[in-house]
Scaffold this motif. Sequence first.
Motif, PDB file in Angstrom:
ATOM      1  N   GLY A  65       7.735 -11.821   0.205  1.00 40.28           N
ATOM      2  CA  GLY A  65       6.401 -12.232   0.623  1.00 40.28           C
ATOM      3  C   GLY A  65       5.791 -11.376   1.714  1.00 40.28           C
ATOM      4  N   VAL A  66       6.460 -10.270   2.056  1.00 38.47           N
ATOM      5  CA  VAL A  66       6.026  -9.421   3.172  1.00 38.47           C
ATOM      6  C   VAL A  66       5.321  -8.187   2.627  1.00 38.47           C
ATOM      7  N   PRO A  67       4.155  -7.817   3.169  1.00 39.31           N
ATOM      8  CA  PRO A  67       3.499  -6.583   2.700  1.00 39.31           C
ATOM      9  C   PRO A  67       4.284  -5.337   3.096  1.00 39.31           C
ATOM     10  N   PHE A  68       4.415  -4.409   2.149  1.00 37.57           N
ATOM     11  CA  PHE A  68       5.070  -3.126   2.392  1.00 37.57           C
ATOM     12  C   PHE A  68       4.013  -2.034   2.372  1.00 37.57           C
ATOM     13  N   ILE A  69       4.162  -1.065   3.272  1.00 38.76           N
ATOM     14  CA  ILE A  69       3.268   0.090   3.288  1.00 38.76           C
ATOM     15  C   ILE A  69       4.117   1.345   3.434  1.00 38.76           C
ATOM     16  N   ALA A  70       4.028   2.235   2.443  1.00 40.70           N
ATOM     17  CA  ALA A  70       4.744   3.513   2.471  1.00 40.70           C
ATOM     18  C   ALA A  70       3.740   4.606   2.798  1.00 40.70           C
ATOM     19  N   LEU A  71       4.100   5.494   3.723  1.00 35.66           N
ATOM     20  CA  LEU A  71       3.157   6.501   4.192  1.00 35.66           C
ATOM     21  C   LEU A  71       3.807   7.875   4.212  1.00 35.66           C
ATOM     22  N   THR A  72       3.041   8.890   3.827  1.00 29.44           N
ATOM     23  CA  THR A  72       3.508  10.273   3.918  1.00 29.44           C
ATOM     24  C   THR A  72       2.315  11.209   4.021  1.00 29.44           C
ATOM     25  N   ALA A  73       2.569  12.353   4.644  1.00 33.28           N
ATOM     26  CA  ALA A  73       1.530  13.391   4.732  1.00 33.28           C
ATOM     27  C   ALA A  73       1.820  14.531   3.782  1.00 33.28           C
ATOM     28  N   ALA A  89       0.837  -1.209   0.000  1.00 30.51           N
ATOM     29  CA  ALA A  89       0.000   0.000   0.000  1.00 30.51           C
ATOM     30  C   ALA A  89       0.865   1.249   0.000  1.00 30.51           C
ATOM     31  N   PHE A  90       0.384   2.261  -0.697  1.00 31.05           N
ATOM     32  CA  PHE A  90       0.984   3.600  -0.654  1.00 31.05           C
ATOM     33  C   PHE A  90      -0.090   4.523  -0.104  1.00 31.05           C
ATOM     34  N   VAL A  91       0.182   5.162   1.034  1.00 26.89           N
ATOM     35  CA  VAL A  91      -0.839   5.904   1.773  1.00 26.89           C
ATOM     36  C   VAL A  91      -0.474   7.378   1.867  1.00 26.89           C
ATOM     37  N   LEU A  92      -1.373   8.214   1.387  1.00 22.69           N
ATOM     38  CA  LEU A  92      -1.280   9.669   1.554  1.00 22.69           C
ATOM     39  C   LEU A  92      -2.342  10.079   2.557  1.00 22.69           C
ATOM     40  N   MET A  93      -1.905  10.588   3.697  1.00 26.46           N
ATOM     41  CA  MET A  93      -2.849  10.936   4.757  1.00 26.46           C
ATOM     42  C   MET A  93      -2.274  12.108   5.534  1.00 26.46           C
ATOM     43  N   PRO A  94      -3.088  13.092   5.905  1.00 23.66           N
ATOM     44  CA  PRO A  94      -2.543  14.285   6.560  1.00 23.66           C
ATOM     45  C   PRO A  94      -1.953  14.000   7.924  1.00 23.66           C
ATOM     46  N   THR A  95      -1.060  14.887   8.357  1.00 28.94           N
ATOM     47  CA  THR A  95      -0.520  14.824   9.703  1.00 28.94           C
ATOM     48  C   THR A  95      -1.680  14.836  10.704  1.00 28.94           C
ATOM     49  N   GLY A  96      -1.651  13.887  11.632  1.00 32.87           N
ATOM     50  CA  GLY A  96      -2.739  13.789  12.594  1.00 32.87           C
ATOM     51  C   GLY A  96      -3.951  13.059  12.058  1.00 32.87           C
ATOM     52  N   GLY A  97      -3.843  12.500  10.843  1.00 35.25           N
ATOM     53  CA  GLY A  97      -4.992  11.827  10.230  1.00 35.25           C
ATOM     54  C   GLY A  97      -5.119  10.359  10.563  1.00 35.25           C
ATOM     55  N   GLY A  98      -4.158   9.814  11.315  1.00 36.74           N
ATOM     56  CA  GLY A  98      -4.256   8.415  11.713  1.00 36.74           C
ATOM     57  C   GLY A  98      -3.424   7.452  10.881  1.00 36.74           C
ATOM     58  N   LYS A  99      -2.291   7.932  10.319  1.00 35.13           N
ATOM     59  CA  LYS A  99      -1.434   7.064   9.503  1.00 35.13           C
ATOM     60  C   LYS A  99      -0.882   5.898  10.324  1.00 35.13           C
ATOM     61  N   SER A 100      -0.444   6.192  11.554  1.00 35.61           N
ATOM     62  CA  SER A 100       0.239   5.172  12.356  1.00 35.61           C
ATOM     63  C   SER A 100      -0.615   3.926  12.551  1.00 35.61           C
ATOM     64  N   LEU A 101      -1.907   4.125  12.744  1.00 32.93           N
ATOM     65  CA  LEU A 101      -2.800   2.989  12.962  1.00 32.93           C
ATOM     66  C   LEU A 101      -2.819   2.055  11.750  1.00 32.93           C
ATOM     67  N   CYS A 102      -2.532   2.598  10.572  1.00 37.19           N
ATOM     68  CA  CYS A 102      -2.602   1.810   9.333  1.00 37.19           C
ATOM     69  C   CYS A 102      -1.534   0.739   9.267  1.00 37.19           C
ATOM     70  N   TYR A 103      -0.459   0.859  10.071  1.00 33.72           N
ATOM     71  CA  TYR A 103       0.509  -0.238  10.155  1.00 33.72           C
ATOM     72  C   TYR A 103       0.559  -0.863  11.552  1.00 33.72           C
ATOM     73  N   GLN A 104       0.189  -0.080  12.579  1.00 40.31           N
ATOM     74  CA  GLN A 104       0.233  -0.644  13.925  1.00 40.31           C
ATOM     75  C   GLN A 104      -0.804  -1.743  14.105  1.00 40.31           C
ATOM     76  N   LEU A 105      -2.031  -1.475  13.662  1.00 40.90           N
ATOM     77  CA  LEU A 105      -3.082  -2.469  13.840  1.00 40.90           C
ATOM     78  C   LEU A 105      -2.842  -3.724  12.989  1.00 40.90           C
ATOM     79  N   PRO A 106      -2.438  -3.616  11.700  1.00 46.33           N
ATOM     80  CA  PRO A 106      -2.113  -4.826  10.938  1.00 46.33           C
ATOM     81  C   PRO A 106      -1.001  -5.652  11.568  1.00 46.33           C
ATOM     82  N   ALA A 107      -0.013  -4.984  12.195  1.00 46.05           N
ATOM     83  CA  ALA A 107       1.071  -5.722  12.834  1.00 46.05           C
ATOM     84  C   ALA A 107       0.551  -6.616  13.962  1.00 46.05           C
ATOM     85  N   LEU A 108      -0.541  -6.185  14.618  1.00 42.58           N
ATOM     86  CA  LEU A 108      -1.139  -6.985  15.685  1.00 42.58           C
ATOM     87  C   LEU A 108      -2.004  -8.118  15.130  1.00 42.58           C
TER      88      LEU A 108
END
Length: 613
Positions: free
Chosen positions: A178-186, A47-66
């Motif tokens: 075989g590992v999912p990659f997620i790149a994120l920026t605001a 996934a490539f994620v564009l999301m504003p600062t404070g928009g909840g980017k961290s959850l997009c990888y923290q929750l999948p890791a769990l």
Amino acid sequence: MQTTRPANPPDDTARPLEHTLQQVFGLQTFRPHQKDIIEHVIGGGDAFVLMPTGGGKSLCYQLPALHRSGTGIVISPLISLMKDQVDALTANGVRAAMYNSNLDAATARSVLAQLRAGELDLLYVAPERVMRQNFVATLQQLEIALVAIDEAHCVSQWGHDFRPEYAALGALREAFPGVPFIALTATADPHTREDIVGVLGLEGARRFATSFDRPNIRYTVLEKNQPRRQLMRFLESRREESGIVYALSRKRVEEVAAFLAAEGFAAAAYHAGLPAAERSAVQERFLRDDRGIVVATVAFGMGIDKPNVRFVVHYDLPRHLEAYYQETGRAGRDGLPAEALLLFGTQDVAAARAQIEQGGSETQRRIESHKLSAMAGFAESLTCRRRVLLGYLGENLETDCGNCDVCLVPPERFDATDAARKVLSCVYRVRQNFGLRHVIDVLRGSDSERIHKFGHHRLSTWGIGREYSTAEWTSIVRQLIHRGYLVQDITRYSVLRLTPLARALLRGEETLELARPRVREAAGSAGRKPARAAVELDADEQRLFEALRTLRKRLADEQGVPPYVIFGDAALAEMCRQRPANEQEFLAINGVGQVKLERHGAAFLEAIAEAAG
């Protein structure tokens, strides 16, 4: 050889996402696009994620890791941001750690031992560390849940914060097939986005983009005039609030910090020239609400996750709109009202342009010059600030925001149809191959050598715009860019190009109204409506809010963590409004998870009950 998690921690992989969201993170609902991104990554997709600062980017990888087996690897360039996120995660009961140059040898060995034993849900790593051959080899022997590349704009030469060590991360995609990659920026304009995807080998990644808009932030620009006096006027009613003041140089940072301290503000300087221990102490006091204002260099990022920053002041002009967006985005991360003030002086532009000309390759100087012009265009704009800012980032805002200085104190408007057609026609006549200054020179009938060189003195548009000065035409052209009739092509020396919107205007099928150019606008804020209070509570609720803040600060000091790690201001405000009377009601507060209920529920419920009498 692969390791698995120990049996003792709760296994989130089979639980519904909403359960983890509430129990671990204390959140009741997902924000826009979050669940789609999370489900895609859990399913193994890039996934490539564009999301504003404070928009909840961290959850997009923290929750999948769990929800995936193994350890999630998070690559971040900001050690301070790593620490903030690790502190917040461990407070929520998540097994998280960081691995960077700030760790002593014993702690580093301990973290690696936890990693090898499969005892970490998330590991935050600096880019220069993760690319070491022995570290990559270690990770290849383990079960990796995902790889997240935060602040992904750092990989791109078009980005505002290019870092060579980040560009090397492209090799990771092949090392972990075989590992999912997620790149994120605001902060990424369209050119930067394409470069990120190419460098990281994520051409097949699904792209997610939420709105860059931060409607809770009010944007204000003042012409710089006695800046210390302007800063004092702005801060006078904000003595109890937390904020950041950005300045251009280390010397200026120290001067402004000393000035504010002499005026009775709890302010401190923060820049790369200070000893590491002093920088760390300043940041810790700021995070723990023991220091209200940090004055920092524009060039030196404050990678913090502090949600209750109520204002950001740019004492000097940033070089890029991306940097401005990112830095102002550190205000109001909790969603409550916040303010961003920019003091703009033309001398700042001249100084920045001189610095650009002194270094870097020709390509890099061209990129930097384009970005500086866009930053100056924002500051000089007479149209809605938010529309200008979002337009630069590739997002079109249909209506004015109503929460910036231009919207609150609107400039005079005029029928600009004829002027706009002259500009668009001139861009067309020069075959969309020249930049803003050249187009204006043609319109004003310049007799320069460059005009004659290209034969542009023979064009039908040469000299048809002598009624406006160069400054006035500059304002009109920039407004046409902001409104989407023109674009500046950064890949071709910032030449002006027509957009599909221009066709109807050129054909006489529509008219256009623009703001009348204000060549010089007096500094000040006459007629400016006051911003809403950060937390809107009645008198009883406000008294409870202060009591809960005091309790939060005491608990935070006892545990050695920032107050927001206990609960954010938004959670305290909701407690004051809802007045939970038992654990079930307390758990329904946004920001209260199971671990925080167990750790702090009794103390806060008792304080709320006492306030009820």
